[in-house]
Structure formats: structure tokens, C-alpha cells
Design an enzyme around this catalytic site. Structure first.
Site, PDB file in Angstrom:
ATOM      1  N   GLU A  44       0.839  -1.214   0.000  1.00 17.68           N
ATOM      2  CA  GLU A  44       0.000   0.000   0.000  1.00 17.68           C
ATOM      3  C   GLU A  44       0.865   1.251   0.000  1.00 17.68           C
ATOM      4  OE1 GLU A  44      -3.127  -0.157  -1.161  1.00 17.68           O
ATOM      5  OE2 GLU A  44      -3.601  -1.507   0.488  1.00 17.68           O
ATOM      6  N   ASP A  47       2.938   2.100  -4.955  1.00 18.61           N
ATOM      7  CA  ASP A  47       2.941   2.185  -6.439  1.00 18.61           C
ATOM      8  C   ASP A  47       3.582   3.481  -6.941  1.00 18.61           C
ATOM      9  OD1 ASP A  47       0.680   3.719  -5.714  1.00 18.61           O
ATOM     10  OD2 ASP A  47      -0.663   2.820  -7.214  1.00 18.61           O
ATOM     11  N   GLY A 136     -16.382   4.875  -3.158  1.00 18.84           N
ATOM     12  CA  GLY A 136     -15.611   5.440  -2.041  1.00 18.84           C
ATOM     13  C   GLY A 136     -15.283   4.402  -0.990  1.00 18.84           C
ATOM     14  N   GLY A 138     -12.726   2.164  -1.180  1.00 19.57           N
ATOM     15  CA  GLY A 138     -11.332   1.708  -1.206  1.00 19.57           C
ATOM     16  C   GLY A 138     -11.138   0.455  -2.043  1.00 19.57           C
ATOM     17  N   SER A 140     -11.574   0.632  -5.499  1.00 21.39           N
ATOM     18  CA  SER A 140     -11.347   1.127  -6.860  1.00 21.39           C
ATOM     19  C   SER A 140     -12.587   1.269  -7.725  1.00 21.39           C
ATOM     20  CB  SER A 140     -10.357   0.225  -7.603  1.00 21.39           C
ATOM     21  OG  SER A 140      -9.091   0.497  -7.178  1.00 21.39           O
ATOM     22  N   ASP A 188      -4.418   0.627  -9.488  1.00 16.51           N
ATOM     23  CA  ASP A 188      -5.843   0.319  -9.635  1.00 16.51           C
ATOM     24  C   ASP A 188      -6.228   0.081 -11.089  1.00 16.51           C
ATOM     25  OD1 ASP A 188      -5.655   0.911  -6.993  1.00 16.51           O
ATOM     26  OD2 ASP A 188      -6.763   2.797  -7.094  1.00 16.51           O
ATOM     27  N   TYR A 238      -3.567  12.470   0.508  1.00 18.58           N
ATOM     28  CA  TYR A 238      -2.877  11.582  -0.435  1.00 18.58           C
ATOM     29  C   TYR A 238      -1.739  12.322  -1.160  1.00 18.58           C
ATOM     30  CZ  TYR A 238      -2.317   7.985  -4.082  1.00 18.58           C
ATOM     31  OH  TYR A 238      -1.800   7.044  -4.939  1.00 18.58           O
TER      32      TYR A 238
HETATM   33  C1  GLA Z   1      -5.258   4.571  -4.149  1.00 21.97           C
HETATM   34  C2  GLA Z   1      -4.505   4.922  -5.433  1.00 21.97           C
HETATM   35  C3  GLA Z   1      -3.475   3.858  -5.775  1.00 21.97           C
HETATM   36  C4  GLA Z   1      -2.577   3.540  -4.590  1.00 21.97           C
HETATM   37  C5  GLA Z   1      -3.425   3.289  -3.339  1.00 21.97           C
HETATM   38  C6  GLA Z   1      -2.578   3.109  -2.098  1.00 21.97           C
HETATM   39  O1  GLA Z   1      -6.050   3.438  -4.353  1.00 21.97           O
HETATM   40  O2  GLA Z   1      -5.412   5.046  -6.512  1.00 21.97           O
HETATM   41  O3  GLA Z   1      -2.715   4.274  -6.881  1.00 21.97           O
HETATM   42  O4  GLA Z   1      -1.632   4.543  -4.382  1.00 21.97           O
HETATM   43  O5  GLA Z   1      -4.333   4.346  -3.090  1.00 21.97           O
HETATM   44  O6  GLA Z   1      -1.834   1.943  -2.192  1.00 21.97           O
END
Ligand code: GLA
Length: 394
Positions: A44, A47, A136, A138, A140, A188, A238
Site C-alpha cells: 500500500e 505504487d 468510495g 477503497g 477502486s 488500480d 494523499y
Molecule cells: C489509491 C490509489 C493507488 C494507490 C493506493 C494506495 O487506491 O489510486 O494508486 O496509491 O491508493 O496503495
């Protein structure tokens, strides 16, 4: 299974969407594009640091049904619950000197961003969106909408020009960076494009190479628990985490934290403020945990995998500070149950879901225990690793 939510199957969703399209547009749709959400098992906030991630695609999907028009105007209707109004948008096809611009409603930016960044020939269209991915949460929902839109546009494109799956994922990532203005990494979109049934995918976000790892043991279950606290990643947290990681890499004299070792970080500790140091410590340790976890899964060593999941959660909580009271609570409750190997928050954080690896015969008692003791109201999904984006036959 008691307490576990059923995910509406795409075969059930598709006819409903076709009927709704008919009601809106007075004809049957001709093409359909479908793309899944994902759950990240481990890796996590790695990326965008050129590191490794280890997600799998879900059976929860977003689907666009529709057809070409020759009006020069794109008309899109969403049936997704919880998105902002209006649920219908119209926009003119972009031209070289009149590119599309982000705007309201927020949900339309994912579609417009992809239309703007599509690598072939876009024609005008009518489309209707449906989704089974919690928004929302988490898992995707955004990437699944982008990739489903791209897949839909591919069906309409008669130019014969195709791009690689990697380019498709990158175009969708750019759409998210430029339109909703979320500076996400590639995970994602990549997994939504390339997911494979019965497999998790170890992705090297630097080389963009990936390795499939089988997830077929019938006695093992991946349980996704939605805290039902919505996360919002376009806020400042973020992008701030990204900046802190880049700052740490720079102080260490590296292109990215992927190239840094824990020894190097430690020897630069006096040049970093405590927060930046901890951000980097999470990333460097998480990258190592991710490849270790993929190895463990490949040899069916679930207890090692589970321990790495918990370490990942603690690092995200203490060093990276992206967890929440609810996510911590869900992890702790799951970990107190018999038959659970590991549990952690998944995705960007600040709400959303946890992912838990456990024995199949422990699912019901775990769900009951978590539900009875969680301070909020959680939703549970037993998830099978599923295929990535595809066109659907109508
Ligand atoms: C979100 C972002 C991803 C990644 C995650 C954390 O989902 O879209 O690219 O950075 O957070 O791992």
C-alpha cells in the site's frame, strides 16, 4: 452465507442495464464494456514509489452499455447510487482546439477524462453506467469506471487501432490524474485491466511487469469488510503523502524510495524530520513485505502471509498514518477470531475497507464476531479473484 452480502452477478446486472438504456434512449444498446474493482492484498502506497503491489480483481464490476451516434454529442446516464446530481450529462466530442474540461457532476469527470485520453478514434455515443462496486469504499470504484469507459470506447472504435494493455491502464491513470485530479499511482487501473480469475497479480510499478500468483485453495477465503466510512482521496492527505515520499527519496539521493534500503534511510535519519522519516520507513518496509508475501502465497504459506498483512496494517497506521479508528477496530476484531491468518486496511485509507485472509470454515463466526462488536455497521463480501476488463456480449 449469513451476514455476507451477495455481489450481483454481471449476468444479472447486464439485462437490467440494457432495459434501462432502452427506457432512456428508446433503443437497445449495441456494445458493453465491463471492468472490475480490486482489493489490494498487500503493498500500500508503494505504487507511486516505483515499488511492488499485490492486488486481485474482484467480481464487483462497472459496466457501460450503449451505442454510437452521429450527433457529435456524447450523452451519459449513470444508475450508480450515491453519486452527485445530475445523473445525466451531455458533452461535445473533444477536438484539438476544444479539449474536454473537468467540471460537475464529479462522477462525469471519470468518463470525460477517459474520452479525452483515449488512444484511438472516439465517436459520439449514448451510454448508461451501472456498477456493483461500492463507491468510495477503497476497492477502486473510480478505476473500474475509467477502465470500463475505455473498454466501451474500444467497442465503438472502428479504426482498428489497438493499444497494449499497459498503455490502456496508463491512459486511464492519466484520466484520473487530469480530470478528478487525483494523483493516483498505476495499481488500480493496471489490475482492473489485467486481473485474472483465480490469481492475484504481483506488479512491479517501476518496470510495469507483473507475475500471476494462484489463489485457488478452496479452504482459503479473501474477505473484504467495508467500514462504511467513505474515504475521499482527492483531499490533501494523499498528495501530501506523495510529496513526503519524494522528499525522502531526494534527501537519500535516490530517484524513488524503491532504490533505498533501510540502512540508507537510517543513516540519513538526522537529515529528515520525524514524519518524513516514518513515511519512508513505511514505504521501504512495505515494498519488501509485498514481495515476501507474494512468495509466501505462492508456497501456500498462509500464516506468513497473514503476519505480513498485520505488519503492513500497523505500518500504515503508525508510520504512514492513513488508517482510521474504524479500520483499526475492524482489523483488531478480525484478528481476535480463530482461523484468521491476517487482516489489514486496503487501498488509499482514511476509511473504506479492510481485507482479511482466513479459513473458509471461519468466515461465518468471524463475520458474526466483527458485526456484533464493531462500533459502526460493516458490510462483508467473500471475494473470488476475477478477470480484468472485457467486452460483454449483448
Ligand atoms: C489509491 C490509489 C493507488 C494507490 C493506493 C494506495 O487506491 O489510486 O494508486 O496509491 O491508493 O496503495
Amino acid at each position: 452465507m449469513a451476514g455476507v452480502s451477495k455481489v450481483v452477478d454481471v449476468d444479472e446486472l447486464l439485462p437490467q442495464l440494457c432495459n434501462e438504456f432502452d427506457q432512456h434512449f428508446g433503443k437497445r444498446p449495441e456494445v458493453a464494456g465491463c471492468a472490475p474493482g480490486r482489493v489490494n492484498l498487500i503493498g500500500e502506497h508503494t505504487d507511486y514509489n516505483d515499488g511492488f503491489v499485490f492486488p486481485m480483481a474482484l467480481s464487483m464490476v462497472t459496466v457501460l452499455v450503449g451505442c454510437r451516434t452521429d450527433s457529435g454529442v456524447c450523452k451519459v446516464v449513470t444508475t450508480a447510487e450515491g453519486v452527485d446530481e445530475p445523473k445525466v450529462v451531455e458533452f461535445a466530442l473533444p477536438t484539438g482546439d476544444r479539449p474536454l474540461q473537468p467540471g460537475k457532476p464529479a462522477w462525469s469527470n471519470y468518463v470525460k477524462g477517459v474520452v479525452q485520453n483515449y488512444k484511438g478514434k472516439v465517436s459520439s455515443f449514448n451510454a448508461l453506467i451501472g456498477t456493483t462496486v461500492p463507491l468510495g469504499g477503497g476497492v477502486s470504484s473510480s478505476a473500474s469506471l475509467e477502465v470500463a469507459t475505455y473498454t466501451f470506447l474500444e467497442q465503438l472504435d472502428k479504426s482498428g487501432k489497438t493499444v497494449s494493455l499497459k498503455e490502456k491502464a496508463l491512459a486511464c491513470q492519466k484520466a484520473e490524474n487530469d480530470f478528478p485530479k487525483m494523483p493516483c499511482g498505476i495499481m488500480d487501473q493496471f489490475i482492473s485491466v489485467m486481473g485474472k480469475k483465480d490469481h492475484a497479480l504481483l506488479i512491479d510499478c517501476r518496470s510495469m511487469e507483473s507475475k500471476l500468483v494462484g489463489l485457488t485453495d478452496p479452504n482459503i477465503v479473501v474477505l473484504v469488510t467495508n467500514s462504511n466510512v467513505k474515504h475521499k482521496l482527492t483531499g490533501s492527505e494523499y498528495p501530501l503523502r506523495r510529496k513526503q515520499c519524494y522528499k525522502a527519496a531526494k534527501v537519500l539521493g535516490k530517484n524513488s524510495l524503491r532504490d533505498a534500503t533501510m540502512d540508507e534511510l537510517q543513516s540519513h535519519q538526522n537529515k529528515l524530520d520525524d514524519e518524513t522519516f516514518r513515511r519512508a520507513r513505511h514505504v521501504i518496509s512495505e515494498i519488501a513485505r509485498t514481495t515476501d508475501a507474494a512468495d509466501a502465497l505462492a508456497r501456500s504459506d498462509f500464516s506468513t502471509f497473514g503476519k505480513l498483512m498485520v505488519q503492513s496494517h500497523n505500518s500504515l497506521c503508525i508510520d504512514f498514518e492513513v488508517s482510521s479508528i474504524e479500520l483499526d477496530e475492524l482489523v483488531e476484531l478480525a484478528m481476535s477470531c480463530e482461523g484468521v491468518y491476517g487482516s489489514r486496511m486496503t487501498g488509499g485509507g482514511f476509511g473504506g475497507c479492510t481485507v482479511t485472509l482466513l479459513k473458509k470454515d471461519a468466515v461465518e463466526s468471524t463475520v458474526q464476531h466483527v458485526q456484533a462488536n464493531y462500533s459502526g455497521k460493516a458490510t462483508f463480501y467473500v471475494c473470488a479473484a476475477s478477470d480484468g476488463a472485457r467486452s460483454l456480449q449483448l
